[in-house]
Design an enzyme around this catalytic site. Structure first.
Site, PDB file in Angstrom:
ATOM      1  N   LYS A 167       0.816  -1.085   0.000  1.00 22.85           N
ATOM      2  CA  LYS A 167       0.060  -0.053   0.080  1.00 22.85           C
ATOM      3  C   LYS A 167       0.835   1.202   0.024  1.00 22.85           C
ATOM      4  CE  LYS A 167      -1.980   3.191   2.072  1.00 22.85           C
ATOM      5  NZ  LYS A 167      -1.751   4.603   1.578  1.00 22.85           N
ATOM      6  N   PRO A 168       1.150   1.823  -1.201  1.00 28.05           N
ATOM      7  CA  PRO A 168       2.035   2.980  -1.198  1.00 28.05           C
ATOM      8  C   PRO A 168       1.245   4.253  -0.751  1.00 28.05           C
ATOM      9  CG  PRO A 168       1.344   2.357  -3.551  1.00 28.05           C
ATOM     10  CD  PRO A 168       0.650   1.321  -2.459  1.00 28.05           C
ATOM     11  N   GLU A 238       9.458   1.640  10.717  1.00 24.31           N
ATOM     12  CA  GLU A 238      10.466   2.440  10.560  1.00 24.31           C
ATOM     13  C   GLU A 238       9.752   3.985  10.701  1.00 24.31           C
ATOM     14  OE1 GLU A 238      13.095   0.805  10.429  1.00 24.31           O
ATOM     15  OE2 GLU A 238      12.292  -1.135  10.184  1.00 24.31           O
ATOM     16  N   CYS A 272      14.099  10.271   5.928  1.00 16.77           N
ATOM     17  CA  CYS A 272      14.086   9.993   7.315  1.00 16.77           C
ATOM     18  C   CYS A 272      15.580  10.279   8.260  1.00 16.77           C
ATOM     19  CB  CYS A 272      13.601   8.676   7.541  1.00 16.77           C
ATOM     20  SG  CYS A 272      14.487   7.357   6.931  1.00 16.77           S
ATOM     21  N   GLU A 370      10.580  17.140  13.681  1.00 18.88           N
ATOM     22  CA  GLU A 370      11.055  16.568  12.558  1.00 18.88           C
ATOM     23  C   GLU A 370      10.638  17.602  11.336  1.00 18.88           C
ATOM     24  OE1 GLU A 370       9.337  13.107  10.406  1.00 18.88           O
ATOM     25  OE2 GLU A 370      11.152  12.596  10.025  1.00 18.88           O
TER      26      GLU A 370
END
Ligand code: NAD
Length: 509
Positions: A167-168, A238, A272, A370
């Site tokens: 599932k992109p 991740e 990331c 972030e």
């Protein structure tokens, strides 16, 4: 992820650099996802049965397809992400490398283990640990590397013998379409499927798989962990990062400035493991900052229409991501930070100028949150101890870099850092090294990808098999038919245990 997802049945993907339509995909509902999962499960037992060498043949054909279609894949990547040609081009290459590694090593990594018995009483038995694949693995990916992200996780799962449903991200689903199209076009067994859509499609996928490999934000990762826990399925997450770079006074400052510029700006900082904070020892701070600003000013930003390599970095993948970068800078500047170079959207597409910030304090958004953009906040520190303390002062713990003229010292500093990877005098190397684990500590993840044998074994269920070594008799010591022997067995076992100092004798197989 948006709080309320649009109720539409098609996603139209736009090139963020130009606004041009890149393509469309359907939004799969829960029933469609369940049907795709059922279909994949039908073919998985045969995929497992053909063994690592049988699977390698198909995987190498797929690798060849990816290399033959590299230009097209790169064009699709550029069209849906706004990446430069250079940033996009690396993705199919990385995937081809991974397919080679996982399919080539699967036989060795999946080989049975035969540990010896921990007690003499079990010497009559043969012990085997067999590694059986999870039947169906779900892989959910983010938008920053739409071809490489599935490509890091799916080849080891396929090599293990699993079927996989991808599932992109809804932002960049077209590269996922290419990823699965290659598998289908080579005529491989139908054990790799695709479900497209928003978060709800991802949630439906979790309802239908046996193992989940998730890459995305920490906020979504926490929800995904709860959903997996409710189904009691294993998972690996991740997640986000806020990676520090530490520049020690003995470093080669030109190399450090070069490497940190790349480590922070590659893919417009949407990585990331991007460097998002820099700590520099006081004696070299001024000199380093001047070199860094010069390098950053030299970075060429744009998107090629052809296949040349004119630009280093492209646009931000979404307007929302550009706005986050702008907010972090604006709020940090309002709190006293200074913009040394960059600091603004370019005004064209979603491009944002590569930015160096100084006079930064440790409570500013550019240090705490972030950013996932092309920003480099730099902080002066008194010494190594202060650098380590500040680098560890984060909820994230994905990776870090250390820059020093003394490699041994760099390795020592690495062991003081609270994160899953440290690159000494380089950036991101561990991501390309499949023999090493890539995983986040603290809120950067749960579990890890790659790491040699573990990169494949994580997709397997270990199965213990015991069988007799010698001809068997009608009864065994523990069986009800011989109660007297049970007592003898217990006594003998305790004596054997005591004779070994209570430690047992089992060796690793
Ligand atoms: P995101 O969390 O918004 O989305 C990631 C994926 O999760 C998408 O496919 C999305 O549709 C899906 N999703 C959303 N809600 C879901 C739900 N409830 N159940 C199941 N699936 C759901 O992340 P993003 O904005 O696409 O990606 C950026 C983030 O990814 C950054 O935080 C970045 O650090 C992280 N990232 C981490 C790594 C790593 O290896 N640690 C690599 C790349 C990106």
């Amino acid at each position: 992820m948006t709080a309320v997802e649009p109720r539409i049945d098609t996603i139209t993907v736009l090139n963020p650099a130009t606004g041009a339509v890149a393509g469309t995909v359907p939004v799969d509902d829960a029933e469609t996802v369940a049907a795709k999962a059922r279909e994949l499960r039908l073919f998985q037992p045969e995929w497992e049965a053909i063994g690592p060498q049988g699977r390698r043949k198909w995987m190498l054909k797929w690798q060849e397809w990816i290399l033959d279609n590299k230009d097209h894949i790169t064009e699709v990547l550029m069209a849906e992400t706004g990446k430069s040609h250079w940033d996009a081009n690396i993705e199919p290459t990385l995937v081809a490398d991974g397919i080679n590694y996982w399919s080539g090593n699967a036989e060795e990594f999946l080989a049975d283990k035969n540990p010896s018995a921990h007690s003499p009483l079990f010497k009559v038995k043969k012990f085997t640990t067999a590694y059986r694949p999870q039947p169906l693995v779900g892989v959910i990916t983010p938008w920053n590397f739409p071809f490489a992200m599935p490509g890091l996780d799916i080849p080891p799962a396929l090599a293990a013998g699993c079927a996989v449903l991808l599932k992109p991200s809804e932002v960049t689903p077209l590269s996922g379409v290419e990823f699965v199209r290659g598998w289908t076009e080579i005529g491989a067994p139908p054990v790799l499927g695709l479900a497209t859509g928003y978060g709800a499609t991802g949630a439906a996928l979790i309802d239908n798989v046996d193992y989940l490999q998730f890459t995305g934000s920490t906020a979504t990762g926490k929800k995904v962990a709860v959903a997996c826990a409710e189904r009691l399925i294993p998972f690996s997450l991740e997640l986000g990062g806020k990676d520090p770079a530490i520049v020690l006074a003995d470093a080669d400052l030109d190399r450090a400035a070069n490497g940190i510029t790349w480590g922070a700006l590659f893919n417009s900082g949407q990585v990331c493991v991007s460097t998002e904070r820099v700590y520099v020892e006081a004696p070299v701070y001024d000199e380093f900052v001047a070199k860094l600003a010069a390098k950053v000013r030299n970075v060429k930003q744009g998107q090629e229409s052809g296949r040349d390599y004119t630009y280093d970095i492209g646009a931000m993948a979404t307007g929302a991501q550009r706005d986050i970068v702008e907010r972090h800078i604006a709020e940090s500047v309002a709190a006293g930070a200074k913009v040394l170079t960059g600091g603004k959207p370019t005004g064209q597409g979603t491009f944002f100028q590569p930015t160096v910030l100084t006079d930064v304090t440790h409570d500013m958004p550019c240090i705490v949150e972030e950013t996932f953009g092309p920003t480099l906040p730099v902080i002066k520190v008194a010494d190594e101890d202060e650098a380590v303390r500040l680098a560890n002062d984060s909820v994230y713990g994905l990776s870090a870099t250390v820059w020093t003229g003394d490699v041994k010292r760099g390795e020592r500093v690495a062991r003081r850092l609270e994160c899953g990877a440290v690159n000494v005098n380089d950036a991101m190397t561990n991501v390309f090294a499949f023999a090493l684990p890539m995983g986040g500590w603290k809120e950067s993840g749960f579990g890890y990808r790659a790491g040699g044998p573990n990169g494949i074994l994580k997709f397997c269920r270990p199965q213990a098999i015991t069988s007799p070594r010698l001809p068997t008799q009608k009864s065994e010591l523990l069986w009800y038919s011989s109660p007297k022997r049970q007592g003898l067995f217990a006594l003998a076992a305790m004596r054997a245990f005591a004779a070994r100092g209570g430690r047992g004798s089992g060796r690793r197989g």
